[in-house]
Design an enzyme around this catalytic site. Structure first.
Site, PDB file in Angstrom:
ATOM      1  N   ASN A 220       1.037  -1.077   0.198  1.00 48.97           N
ATOM      2  CA  ASN A 220      -0.007  -0.135   0.209  1.00 48.97           C
ATOM      3  C   ASN A 220       0.992   1.155   0.041  1.00 48.97           C
ATOM      4  OD1 ASN A 220       0.795   0.375   2.967  1.00 48.97           O
ATOM      5  ND2 ASN A 220      -0.933  -0.629   3.608  1.00 48.97           N
ATOM      6  N   LYS A 222       1.714   3.467   2.252  1.00 48.71           N
ATOM      7  CA  LYS A 222       2.729   3.524   3.496  1.00 48.71           C
ATOM      8  C   LYS A 222       3.830   2.490   3.336  1.00 48.71           C
ATOM      9  CE  LYS A 222       2.567   3.074   8.459  1.00 48.71           C
ATOM     10  NZ  LYS A 222       3.688   1.927   8.874  1.00 48.71           N
ATOM     11  N   GLU A 223       3.389   1.530   2.915  1.00 44.64           N
ATOM     12  CA  GLU A 223       4.319   0.185   2.900  1.00 44.64           C
ATOM     13  C   GLU A 223       5.397   0.511   1.828  1.00 44.64           C
ATOM     14  OE1 GLU A 223       1.662  -3.276   4.454  1.00 44.64           O
ATOM     15  OE2 GLU A 223       1.690  -2.787   2.402  1.00 44.64           O
ATOM     16  N   ASP A 297      -5.819  -8.836   0.868  1.00 48.44           N
ATOM     17  CA  ASP A 297      -5.713 -10.267   0.308  1.00 48.44           C
ATOM     18  C   ASP A 297      -6.378 -10.503  -1.115  1.00 48.44           C
ATOM     19  OD1 ASP A 297      -4.554 -10.575   2.776  1.00 48.44           O
ATOM     20  OD2 ASP A 297      -6.442 -11.211   3.763  1.00 48.44           O
TER      21      ASP A 297
END
Length: 347
Positions: A220, A222-223, A297
């Protein structure tokens, strides 16, 4: 640093037609995807709030019902079978009631769970959520986060290697619960390279694993910045004009060299990035958002399944975006069926 789109190739039209969608869906039952990672049991307690406790300033939830769902990597596996694909799951569970409950759920979802290793020394990851109406009140986690014992890692790797020749792709689901260690990832990555199999991974940057040379990473926003090691200084409404985000993706391509990076951006949709190609933005298809639990997922499962069925990266991104749009309109860790997916394309 090389620019991601320094010499961009033309981006294919953002269209996945009805005939092509039917063709891909018809191929799903012929695909077999292995899922390796942290499996969990999601436990939901549903009720209603009518008063505040006299003991403390907290709501009193009156119990109405409870439900259980497969979570973590197990939810990735059930998303694959819900779309018609075949799925085999590899990970670790405890010798407890949660493991028994999870195995029953997986069998009901047609997921092969023979690859789960039982460990007496650690509990099955269990997340209990208390929900009143559509609002989650609190969550209680029972889990171990320590690295899985080397003997258990070796057992999982042996089971993956035994089934890999008959599989089309592998997904690694890292949720930071100790199953996805560097030795496990190294072994799975090497086995996929030898067998020429696609390898997708949903990363947890706090793990600081060596993620170089994967087929697909699905961070995402942030990641993405955490993987790139640079700060998220500002945000543009148009991802294609979001210079900090594009720099972060460039850094990921420079350091990790994935074949594809699919950045999930919540209400802004997704950004598919391939070196030498212009980034491809897919606006969100969600109409109503009730719960984002497990949406990642669904994205990695549907994208990988589509690739295994012969879709192009752009086609797979469009399909997974529609799949995510369906599941966020449901409560809990949900899945999408072929009929629901087809209906989402027809508006």
């Amino acid at each position: 640093m090389a620019r991601l789109a320094a010499t961009p190739k033309p981006t294919p039209p953002a269209v996945l037609g009805d005939a092509r969608l039917r063709e891909l869906l018809a191929r799903f039952p012929k695909t077999h995807v292995l899922v390796v990672g942290d499996v969990m049991l999601d436990h939901f307690i549903w009720g209603r709030v009518t008063r505040i406790s006299p003991e403390a300033p907290v709501p009193v939830v009156e119990f109405e019902r409870e439900s259980f769902m497969s979570g973590g990597a197990a939810n990735v596996a059930r998303n694959l079978t819900a779309l018609g694909g075949r799925s085999s799951l590899f990970g670790a569970v405890g010798r407890d009631a949660a493991a028994v409950k999870l195995a029953g759920l997986l069998r009901g979802d047609r997921v092969d769970c023979e690859g789960l290793v039982r460990s007496a020394g650690r509990p099955t990851s269990n997340k209990m959520r208390i929900v009143a109406g559509q609002q989650q009140i609190t969550r209680l986690d029972r889990e171990a986060r320590t690295a899985l014992a080397p003997a258990s890692v070796a057992s999982i790797v042996r089971r993956v290697e035994a089934l890999l020749p008959k599989a089309d792709a592998v997904i690694v689901g890292d949720y930071g619960k100790g199953v996805v260690t560097q030795p496990l990832l190294d072994a799975v990555r090497a086995a996929c390279r030898r067998a020429g199999k696609w390898l997708s991974l949903d990363p947890k940057p706090v793990h600081h694993l060596d993620l170089r040379g994967l087929s697909l990473v699905t961070p995402n926003r942030k990641e993405t910045f955490e993987l790139a090691g640079i700060p998220d200084t500002c945000r543009a409404h148009d991802p294609l004009r979001d210079e900090p985000l594009l720099r972060a993706v460039e850094r990921i391509h420079d350091t990790l060299a994935p074949a594809l990076a699919l950045v999930t951006l919540g209400e802004l949709g997704m950004l598919l990035c391939r070196r030498g190609n212009a980034p491809f933005h897919i606006p969100t298809m969600a109409r109503e958002v009730f719960d984002v639990s497990g949406a990642g997922d669904t994205v990695i499962a549907s994208f990988t399944l589509a690739i295994a069925a012969g879709a192009s990266p752009v086609e797979a991104a469009i399909l997974s975006n529609h799949a995510a749009g369906v599941v966020v309109g449901k409560v809990g860790t949900a899945t999408v069926t072929p009929d629901e997916l087809t209906a989402s394309f027809r508006g």
